[in-house]
Design a protein around this motif. Structure first.
Motif, PDB file in Angstrom:
ATOM      1  N   ALA A  61       0.828  -1.202   0.000  1.00  0.00           N
ATOM      2  CA  ALA A  61       0.000   0.000   0.000  1.00  0.00           C
ATOM      3  C   ALA A  61       0.866   1.257   0.000  1.00  0.00           C
ATOM      4  CB  ALA A  61      -0.928  -0.001   1.213  1.00  0.00           C
ATOM      5  N   TYR A  62       1.924   1.241   0.807  1.00  0.00           N
ATOM      6  CA  TYR A  62       2.816   2.406   0.832  1.00  0.00           C
ATOM      7  C   TYR A  62       3.541   2.574  -0.499  1.00  0.00           C
ATOM      8  CZ  TYR A  62       2.404   3.519   5.827  1.00  0.00           C
ATOM      9  OH  TYR A  62       1.945   3.926   7.051  1.00  0.00           O
ATOM     10  N   ASP A  63       3.985   1.465  -1.103  1.00  0.00           N
ATOM     11  CA  ASP A  63       4.664   1.552  -2.399  1.00  0.00           C
ATOM     12  C   ASP A  63       3.733   2.113  -3.474  1.00  0.00           C
ATOM     13  OD1 ASP A  63       7.087   0.641  -1.509  1.00  0.00           O
ATOM     14  OD2 ASP A  63       6.754  -1.451  -2.109  1.00  0.00           O
ATOM     15  N   LEU A  64       2.480   1.688  -3.455  1.00  0.00           N
ATOM     16  CA  LEU A  64       1.515   2.227  -4.419  1.00  0.00           C
ATOM     17  C   LEU A  64       1.332   3.730  -4.220  1.00  0.00           C
ATOM     18  CD1 LEU A  64      -1.222  -0.574  -4.448  1.00  0.00           C
ATOM     19  CD2 LEU A  64       0.348   0.048  -6.306  1.00  0.00           C
ATOM     20  N   MET A  65       1.353   4.169  -2.974  1.00  0.00           N
ATOM     21  CA  MET A  65       1.237   5.602  -2.708  1.00  0.00           C
ATOM     22  C   MET A  65       2.420   6.359  -3.308  1.00  0.00           C
ATOM     23  SD  MET A  65       1.406   7.584   0.948  1.00  0.00           S
ATOM     24  CE  MET A  65       3.201   7.380   0.955  1.00  0.00           C
ATOM     25  N   VAL A  66       3.631   5.813  -3.150  1.00  0.00           N
ATOM     26  CA  VAL A  66       4.819   6.464  -3.705  1.00  0.00           C
ATOM     27  C   VAL A  66       4.744   6.520  -5.226  1.00  0.00           C
ATOM     28  CG1 VAL A  66       7.314   6.206  -4.036  1.00  0.00           C
ATOM     29  CG2 VAL A  66       6.319   5.942  -1.765  1.00  0.00           C
TER      30      VAL A  66
END
Length: 419
Positions: free
Chosen positions: A172-177
């Protein structure tokens, strides 16, 4: 007969096509910025597993590196065409942001965050000539409009980032980045629809004219002290609320939302009343005393029931945000009016130094005074803002006199238009 909402929208939407393109680019960019501002630090601590102390140190290094870039890139925008320089800065920032996903140690983190932060500072300076060219008769008011748009984008981006934080997974954090990087790159694509601005040659005098303009440098320094106020809502109030008051913790979100909505609603309106250097100086003074009043109210929230602390904090945020919109409107006015047209990017890059120093050192100063010292520290901070706002009036007068002395030095036209 035109409805009231339609009349309001007509006043807020830029009249020119290029102005609307810039606004659209800004909105897309700030959607990504809102995600990063909300969860960027959490990404490095939760996914990259960097200690919070290293993250703070890396962000300070990145902030200091970016200070000089604003001046240099602003100068490039003046001399070689702002559209291409601004688009390049956005694309570099997008690539550096995407690099967050491979930053798994301190030095790689410093490298990518410095590149991203430096490119962002460079983009702010490079955008200034575009605002002056396409902002109509009152580019200062157009800049105020862009700030309102920024708060809309940041608010929506913050909500999007909330889903990543709630999920709490690396994916989820990688998708945000990746989404942040993609939105930053997309904001650069909009610039292809802007007409190019012909570069201008410097007037007679030193190459780095803004760095020789001592009154303008003094004004920059004073605005930097005032800019510490931006960290009151994002750093000092959350820490104070948790450690020193009985107010509920969800009030942190409520204070942020209150400030954001007020900026969206009132920034353009405040800018309409600041239309000259004297009115800009007066707005600085009013902002300083508003910050003093807000700091005094915040100091009173310790040791009282939770409901009373919550009411006082919201009141303080309202008063503080009134000062914030006055401060922003004043900064837009004096920084644009005192910047010669042939060096807009360079001058606005210099003016950004103040905000950059506040970004680097403001959090530590507020924590030391307001959190570690406690209630007396709030009065010291408030007095600092009030005295600085009053001192700006003197600095504006000197800067104006200096600008008049150099007004007889017109810029030479560029030998050919930008391609």
């Amino acid at each position: 007969m035109t409805s009231a909402p339609a009349r309001v929208a007509h006043r807020l939407i830029p009249q020119s096509g290029p102005g609307r393109v810039l606004a659209a680019s800004n909105l897309v960019f700030t959607l990504g910025s809102g995600m990063y501002l909300t969860a960027g630090v959490l990404y490095f601590t939760e996914v990259a597993h960097l200690p919070a102390g290293q993250v703070g140190l890396g962000l300070m290094v990145a902030g200091l590196i970016s200070l000089a870039l604003g001046i240099m890139v602003g100068h490039l925008a003046d001399r070689h065409g702002a559209r291409g320089v601004y688009a390049s800065a956005l694309l570099i920032q997008a690539a550096a942001t995407a690099g967050f996903v491979v930053a798994d140690d301190f030095w790689s983190f410093v490298a990518v965050v410095s590149a991203a932060t430096g490119a962002k500072a460079a983009g702010v300076a490079a955008r200034s000539p575009l605002i002056r060219q396409h902002g109509g008769d009152r580019p200062q008011q157009f800049r105020a409009y862009l700030r309102a748009v920024t708060n809309v984008g940041v608010s929506v981006g913050a909500l999007l980032a909330g889903s990543a934080v709630q999920a709490g997974t690396a994916t989820a954090y990688d998708l945000m980045v990746w989404a942040t990087a993609a939105l930053t790159a997309a904001s650069a694509v909009f610039l292809a629809f802007l007409p190019p601005i012909s570069p201008v040659r410097a007037a007679a005098g030193p190459r780095w004219i803004a760095l020789h303009d001592r009154p303008y440098l003094l004004l920059t320094m004073l605005d930097g002290v005032m800019a510490i106020q931006f960290k009151v809502l994002t750093v000092a109030i959350p820490l104070w609320l948790v450690a020193d008051t009985a107010a509920p913790r969800w009030l942190i979100s409520a204070t942020m939302l209150t400030g954001t909505l007020m900026v969206i609603a009132f920034q353009v309106r405040a800018s309409r009343s600041v239309t000259s250097l004297p009115s800009g100086a007066a707005a600085y003074r009013r902002a300083g005393f508003a910050f003093l009043a807000a700091c005094a109210l915040i100091s009173l929230t310790a040791g009282i029931p939770g409901w009373a602390a919550a009411a006082l904090l919201i009141t303080a945020v309202v008063v503080h945000t009134v000062g914030e919109v006055w401060h922003a409107a004043a900064g837009f006015e004096v920084s644009f009016v005192l910047a010669p047209e042939h060096a807009t990017g360079q001058y606005l890059g210099v003016f950004g130094l103040g905000a950059g120093l506040a970004e680097a050192f403001g959090p530590g100063l507020l924590i030391w005074l307001c959190i570690e010292w406690g209630r007396p520290g709030w009065y010291v901070v408030g007095a600092m803002f009030a005295l600085t706002g009053t001192a700006v009036q003197i600095a504006v007068r000197h800067a104006h006199d200096n600008a008049l002395r150099h007004a007889s030095r017109p810029a030479e036209p560029a030998p050919r238009p930008a391609r």
